[in-house]
Write an enzyme that holds these catalytic residues in place. Structure first.
Site, mmCIF file in Angstrom:
data_model
loop_
_atom_site.group_PDB
_atom_site.id
_atom_site.type_symbol
_atom_site.label_atom_id
_atom_site.label_comp_id
_atom_site.label_asym_id
_atom_site.label_seq_id
_atom_site.Cartn_x
_atom_site.Cartn_y
_atom_site.Cartn_z
ATOM 1 N N PHE A 129 0.669 -1.108 0.095
ATOM 2 C CA PHE A 129 -0.014 -0.003 -0.149
ATOM 3 C C PHE A 129 0.790 1.379 0.126
ATOM 4 O O PHE A 129 1.629 1.530 1.020
ATOM 5 C CB PHE A 129 -0.791 -0.059 1.239
ATOM 6 C CG PHE A 129 -2.141 1.012 1.256
ATOM 7 C CD1 PHE A 129 -3.360 0.561 0.887
ATOM 8 C CD2 PHE A 129 -1.781 2.479 1.450
ATOM 9 C CE1 PHE A 129 -4.314 1.307 1.049
ATOM 10 C CE2 PHE A 129 -2.817 3.131 1.518
ATOM 11 C CZ PHE A 129 -4.231 2.766 1.090
ATOM 12 N N GLY A 130 0.791 2.247 -1.050
ATOM 13 C CA GLY A 130 1.594 3.286 -1.314
ATOM 14 C C GLY A 130 0.555 4.548 -0.880
ATOM 15 O O GLY A 130 0.409 4.673 0.423
ATOM 16 N N THR A 133 -4.215 4.998 -4.106
ATOM 17 C CA THR A 133 -4.773 5.753 -5.412
ATOM 18 C C THR A 133 -5.102 4.721 -6.363
ATOM 19 O O THR A 133 -5.763 5.185 -7.563
ATOM 20 C CB THR A 133 -3.780 6.961 -5.967
ATOM 21 O OG1 THR A 133 -2.628 6.070 -6.702
ATOM 22 C CG2 THR A 133 -3.377 7.912 -5.011
ATOM 23 N N ALA A 260 2.101 -8.405 -7.090
ATOM 24 C CA ALA A 260 2.012 -9.862 -7.341
ATOM 25 C C ALA A 260 3.131 -10.612 -7.168
ATOM 26 O O ALA A 260 3.101 -11.738 -6.874
ATOM 27 C CB ALA A 260 1.066 -10.056 -8.620
ATOM 28 N N PHE A 261 4.159 -9.997 -7.403
ATOM 29 C CA PHE A 261 5.409 -10.929 -7.468
ATOM 30 C C PHE A 261 6.481 -10.539 -6.235
ATOM 31 O O PHE A 261 7.259 -11.184 -5.864
ATOM 32 C CB PHE A 261 6.467 -10.545 -8.805
ATOM 33 C CG PHE A 261 5.687 -11.215 -10.082
ATOM 34 C CD1 PHE A 261 4.551 -11.951 -9.861
ATOM 35 C CD2 PHE A 261 6.090 -10.596 -11.142
ATOM 36 C CE1 PHE A 261 4.195 -12.488 -11.175
ATOM 37 C CE2 PHE A 261 5.576 -11.046 -12.503
ATOM 38 C CZ PHE A 261 4.509 -11.827 -12.421
ATOM 39 N N ARG A 388 -14.965 14.667 -9.339
ATOM 40 C CA ARG A 388 -15.671 13.314 -9.629
ATOM 41 C C ARG A 388 -16.518 13.241 -8.263
ATOM 42 O O ARG A 388 -17.710 12.588 -8.064
ATOM 43 C CB ARG A 388 -14.828 12.055 -9.626
ATOM 44 C CG ARG A 388 -15.257 10.722 -10.019
ATOM 45 C CD ARG A 388 -15.304 9.875 -8.607
ATOM 46 N NE ARG A 388 -14.141 9.812 -7.724
ATOM 47 C CZ ARG A 388 -13.091 9.059 -7.874
ATOM 48 N NH1 ARG A 388 -13.180 7.848 -8.351
ATOM 49 N NH2 ARG A 388 -12.035 9.059 -7.148
ATOM 50 N N TYR A 449 -8.299 8.641 -23.281
ATOM 51 C CA TYR A 449 -8.864 8.722 -21.747
ATOM 52 C C TYR A 449 -10.133 8.969 -21.912
ATOM 53 O O TYR A 449 -10.527 10.122 -22.168
ATOM 54 C CB TYR A 449 -7.991 9.586 -20.947
ATOM 55 C CG TYR A 449 -8.113 9.540 -19.455
ATOM 56 C CD1 TYR A 449 -7.215 9.039 -18.778
ATOM 57 C CD2 TYR A 449 -9.132 10.102 -18.891
ATOM 58 C CE1 TYR A 449 -7.254 9.034 -17.240
ATOM 59 C CE2 TYR A 449 -9.508 10.069 -17.431
ATOM 60 C CZ TYR A 449 -8.408 9.588 -16.709
ATOM 61 O OH TYR A 449 -8.585 9.496 -15.392
#
Length: 530
Positions: A129-130, A133, A260-261, A388, A449
């Site tokens: 967890f950074g 975002t 995942a690795f 948003r 985008y």
């Protein structure tokens, strides 16, 4: 400071929509205000952790004390999922199905290794967890018993080599902090994604991030020269030189691996001198096709601006290219498409590139709109996620998705995704407003985008899921990639498997089994669980 637990960013920057915009939503899309009161943080009650005392003790020993292992409700809630619209809608409704057992904060590479050993011994999965975002389900593993490995204590500049123009950064360093540290030495990384204010260096590498100035500075994966990875089986070190012919490049295997690795514990990056000047300007084109041709000319033949993006007719009309000017285009009867061109560098080089680029843009039918649209875009370049949240507050549904393709496929990809979104949501009784811009350009292709706004419907998450799936199918059918810079997570995983192909996925599974034999690292993210 922590982000809003049920929204984006700094609580002080969150602002309600003006009445003119809510009226526009009501008239255009039939959006009706929310009636249920919003939940307060203290009203949300996660289930008690099931990790036993022995596991928590082992984790505390791994990170130097129980003060770095948090099991309180607020810490766990703040580490539940990421910041996609479905993530926020679920947590606003009190859904904590993906809450971690604990939040663990290591300070060193060796502590990360020790945490991984403790988790393996006690059967706990690990989600790095950074900044939190992720907008693709990258923080929602398919495992109920897991910890959030919060890397915020690993937030230093470990080394800077001004001769080679490289820096070694820790993974929990947020982008603004990284820029401030580098600026103290006269350098910049030049990586400015929309998540810039909150995302971290490790997250940029793990998700193959791309910043808004990628036309000039490159994508983040192009900036990475070396990585250190902590895995349950030990340490992987990569990057002895800027380029090498010593076998396949293991850096490319780690970049985009989304935890995942292994856990990225340091990143060696290319840095650039701080620019003397920054200039952003707007250009108007009669159509999206005409503007796209101009961007392709610059991307292929130069001169390439540092920032180069183009809004389609709808996005330009609504004013989404400038989040603080929503609705202005409608009010003014605006038409055509707005492009933003930005230039950073020495004063002499910037002036030269602007002059040459202007000749190309004019030749392609562009009309200079001056620096006001460009400077306004630069001022609001990180504002869209706040917008948003404000849309969600008044009963609108707003979400984004992105893809990329070769230039020859861009027109069909653009049409296919717009059609899939419009048809699906209209069929569900909530006709959408679908907007798009070219966000990143390359010699051989570009990224599209999309932003989608509609009424929320009775069940907003269920309302969005078929539209998202239809858009994913359209992306693959039209020859696009399932993600250009948001990553795979769980939202794109099944389509990524199809894009990579059976043999490619088998090879990646073999890597994961070797590095993570117990399947503890972000299970179900990037690759399906066995």
């Amino acid at each position: 400071m922590d982000m809003l637990w049920n929204g984006w960013g700094d609580p002080a920057k969150a602002a309600p929509l003006p009445e003119t915009v809510t009226g526009l939503l009501r008239d255009l899309l039939g959006v009706t205000p929310r009636t249920a009161p919003a939940l307060a943080l203290e009203d949300v009650r996660p289930p008690a952790p099931t990790a036993g005392p022995a596991a928590l003790t082992a984790l505390a020993e791994a990170v130097g004390g129980d003060q770095h292992v948090r099991t309180d409700a607020e810490s766990r809630i703040r580490h539940t999922r990421g910041k996609s619209t479905p993530d926020l809608l679920r947590i606003r409704a009190g859904d904590l199905a993906d809450v971690p057992q604990a939040v663990v904060l290591p300070a060193t590479h060796d502590e990360v290794l020790a945490v991984l050993r403790a988790c393996a011994a006690h059967g706990l999965a690990v989600v790095p967890f950074g900044g939190g975002t992720s907008v693709v389900g990258g923080l929602a593993p398919q495992r109920s018993a897991f910890i959030a490995l919060d890397l915020r204590r690993m937030n230093g500049l470990l080394d800077l080599d001004p001769v080679s123009r490289t820096a070694v950064l820790q993974p929990g360093l947020r982008a603004p902090e990284a820029e401030a540290l580098l600026a103290g030495h006269g350098f910049t990384l030049g990586h400015f994604p929309q998540s810039f204010e909150w995302a971290t260096i490790g997250g940029f590498a793990a998700a193959r991030s791309s910043g808004q100035a990628s036309a000039g500075y490159g994508r983040f994966d192009e900036m990475v020269l070396g990585l250190t990875l902590a895995t349950p089986e030990g340490t992987v070190e990569t990057g002895r030189a800027p380029r090498s012919a010593a076998g396949p490049d293991l850096r490319q295997l780690i970049l985009g691996s989304e935890g995942a690795f292994g856990v990225i514990t340091s990143v060696t990056v290319r840095i650039r001198p701080l620019p003397e000047v920054r200039v952003y300007e707007g250009w108007r084109f009669a159509s999206f096709e005409e503007g796209a041709t101009a961007l392709r000319r610059l991307a292929q033949d130069g001169p390439r601006p540092t920032v180069l993006r183009l809004s389609d007719e709808t996005e330009t009309l609504i004013g989404l290219a400038q989040p603080d000017a929503i609705g202005d285009g409608l009010a003014k009867g605006g038409a055509g498409c707005l492009a933003i061109a930005g230039y950073e560098g020495t004063a002499e080089d910037t002036a030269h590139r602007r002059e040459r680029a202007a000749a190309v843009l004019t030749d392609c039918g562009g009309t200079l709109a001056g620096t006001e649209p460009g400077e306004r875009w630069a001022h609001g370049r990180y504002s869209a996620p706040y917008l948003r949240d404000a849309l969600l507050d008044v009963g609108a549904f707003a979400e984004t998705l992105e893809t990329a393709a070769f230039w020859s496929r861009i027109p069909d990809l653009y049409t296919a995704v717009r059609t899939a979104l419009t048809d699906t949501l209209t069929g569900a009784g909530t006709p959408p407003l679908v907007m798009c811009h070219i966000s990143h350009v390359y010699e051989n292709g570009a990224s599209l985008y999309f932003t989608v706004v509609s009424a929320q419907g009775e069940d907003p998450v269920a309302h969005w899921t078929p539209a998202k799936h239809a858009a994913n199918e359209a992306v693959l059918a039209a020859g696009g990639t399932i993600s250009h810079h948001h990553g795979v997570g769980t939202d794109h995983r099944d389509w990524y498997v199809r894009e990579a192909g059976p043999l490619g996925v088998s090879a990646l599974r073999a890597v994961k089994r070797r590095l993570d034999p117990d399947g503890l690292l972000n299970p179900g993210v990037l690759l399906p669980t066995d």
